[in-house]
Design an enzyme around this catalytic site. Structure first.
Site, mmCIF file in Angstrom:
data_model
loop_
_atom_site.group_PDB
_atom_site.id
_atom_site.type_symbol
_atom_site.label_atom_id
_atom_site.label_comp_id
_atom_site.label_asym_id
_atom_site.label_seq_id
_atom_site.Cartn_x
_atom_site.Cartn_y
_atom_site.Cartn_z
ATOM 1 N N PHE A 151 0.573 -1.385 0.040
ATOM 2 C CA PHE A 151 0.236 -0.394 -0.222
ATOM 3 C C PHE A 151 0.693 0.650 0.310
ATOM 4 O O PHE A 151 1.843 1.592 0.974
ATOM 5 C CB PHE A 151 -0.933 -0.176 1.318
ATOM 6 C CG PHE A 151 -1.922 1.043 1.068
ATOM 7 C CD1 PHE A 151 -2.110 1.456 -0.195
ATOM 8 C CD2 PHE A 151 -3.249 1.355 2.581
ATOM 9 C CE1 PHE A 151 -3.455 2.512 0.109
ATOM 10 C CE2 PHE A 151 -3.778 1.590 2.515
ATOM 11 C CZ PHE A 151 -3.944 3.654 0.858
ATOM 12 N N LYS A 177 -2.789 9.469 6.537
ATOM 13 C CA LYS A 177 -1.933 8.639 5.466
ATOM 14 C C LYS A 177 -1.872 7.376 7.120
ATOM 15 O O LYS A 177 -1.668 7.642 7.580
ATOM 16 C CB LYS A 177 -0.294 9.074 5.298
ATOM 17 C CG LYS A 177 -0.468 10.493 4.326
ATOM 18 C CD LYS A 177 -1.777 10.061 2.905
ATOM 19 C CE LYS A 177 -1.297 11.387 1.937
ATOM 20 N NZ LYS A 177 -2.302 12.163 2.697
ATOM 21 N N ASP A 178 -2.301 5.998 6.314
ATOM 22 C CA ASP A 178 -2.398 4.767 7.013
ATOM 23 C C ASP A 178 -0.623 4.786 7.967
ATOM 24 O O ASP A 178 -0.090 4.828 7.305
ATOM 25 C CB ASP A 178 -2.992 3.639 6.400
ATOM 26 C CG ASP A 178 -3.981 3.681 5.754
ATOM 27 O OD1 ASP A 178 -4.661 4.723 6.637
ATOM 28 O OD2 ASP A 178 -5.056 3.392 4.950
ATOM 29 N N ARG A 179 -0.929 4.269 8.686
ATOM 30 C CA ARG A 179 0.307 3.348 9.025
ATOM 31 C C ARG A 179 0.963 2.077 8.452
ATOM 32 O O ARG A 179 2.229 1.617 8.326
ATOM 33 C CB ARG A 179 -0.646 2.761 10.729
ATOM 34 C CG ARG A 179 0.690 2.105 11.626
ATOM 35 C CD ARG A 179 0.866 1.488 12.469
ATOM 36 N NE ARG A 179 1.646 0.068 13.377
ATOM 37 C CZ ARG A 179 1.799 -0.007 14.105
ATOM 38 N NH1 ARG A 179 0.287 -0.331 15.226
ATOM 39 N NH2 ARG A 179 2.174 -0.922 14.496
#
Length: 342
Positions: A24, A76-78
């Site tokens: 991702f 934003k995602d980890r």
């Protein structure tokens, strides 16, 4: 997305996702150029396995300033490899060595001075690279679905991130509306979750009705690539053509004080869809939220795909700010997040 209808039909694949952070990848599309002067140092950083809030804390420690002195445009995602900008306030324009900020999970790609703090939402969009592993499904059907998504867009659902790790932010909002005291930061999160729950319900009803992308009588529209809203408008041939080309998108309510803007068929459908959420609607209105509109559909820009292996699918595309990349995966089928939300 669990419990919400797909717009493009039955699943065409099963796969695993986020087996590794590199599955991702997200890169912000900057909303402006730095001025080269001022008291705010703009840092473009790449981070691995680190969310935005944690990175902001680390940057504040490096700079020796309070966290409020660090700005960023989006969260934003980890469980990803992400590239985004931060602003760091240095009133005397003296910053520590950038090498002192670098680590195995964070590196600095660029730095420039700017004359103001980076505000939320100051980006044009995000570019994504997603890799699906252990893909099961007919390649022809999968590619046909991707072509349909490119041509018709995606439902602009709010993603699971908006509802909390255990999906309990909406119930927390109900408790808050019933009188439970919460911190200011939690209040904002719960208000957003309540609005998102209502919006998703309206979008699901529009998908079931078949008008989520084409529009209907009494529609309120949003111009693609902007927050410009107009209508209600008659649904004539010219409007249908603009909707088909994704120049404009039907909208749904971001609930708050004020009257619903749509008329005719759209007004009736929205009133029916929001009726079960009387408690959330009342709580949002009491909190002073204002009626706003959000596009029901999001355009997927520059969608490309390739098969690195027989059972691996790599997707590349860009989305407008506020749209969720996982919405594309939901339209493909049953995609298991291997990170488990850890």
């Amino acid at each position: 997305m669990s419990g919400l209808p797909r717009a493009h039909g039955a699943p065409v694949l099963q796969a695993r996702f986020r087996v590794a952070p590199e599955d991702f990848q997200v890169e912000e599309i900057d909303g402006f150029e730095p001025t080269g002067e001022g008291e705010h140092l703009l840092l473009t950083v790449e981070k691995r396995g680190m969310n935005t809030a944690f990175a902001a804390k680390r940057i504040a420690r490096w700079a020796g300033i309070p966290e409020m002195g660090v700005g960023y445009a989006g969260m934003k995602d980890r469980h990803a490899v992400t590239r985004q900008r931060f602003s760091v306030h240095f009133p005397k324009r003296v910053a520590p060595a950038l090498d002192d900020l670098v680590s195995d999970d964070l590196r600095v790609l660029a730095s420039h001075w700017h004359n103001r703090k980076l505000p939320k939402g100051a980006l044009k969009g995000n570019r994504f690279v997603l890799r699906l592993r252990d893909v099961i499904g007919d390649r022809g059907d999968i590619e046909q679905r991707l072509q349909a998504i490119s041509a018709q867009g995606l439902p602009n659902y709010f993603g699971a991130q908006r509802f909390g790790r255990e999906g309990d932010n909406v119930e927390a909002a109900r408790r808050m509306f019933a009188g439970q005291r919460v911190q200011r930061e939690q209040r904002s999160i719960y208000l957003s979750a309540a609005r998102s729950e209502i919006f998703n319900a309206v979008l699901a009803a529009r998908i079931a009705d078949g008008t989520w992308a084409s529009g209907d009588a009494g529609e309120v529209w949003m111009l693609d690539g902007s927050q410009s809203v107009f209508g209600p408008e008659p649904l004539d041939d010219a409007t249908r053509a603009r909707a088909a080309s994704q120049d404009i998108h039907p909208t749904g309510p971001q609930w708050g004080v004020g009257e619903l803007r749509p008329r005719d068929a759209v007004r009736a459908l929205e009133e029916a869809a929001v009726e079960p959420f009387a408690d959330l609607r009342a709580g949002l209105e009491a909190a002073g939220m204002k009626q706003e509109r959000r596009a029901l559909r999001v355009r997927v820009h520059d969608l490309q795909w390739q098969w690195p292996a027989a059972d691996e699918l790599e997707l590349r595309f860009a989305l407008a700010p506020g749209a969720y990349a996982t919405g594309l995966l939901d339209e493909l089928g049953a995609v298991t997040d291997a990170s488990g939300g850890r």
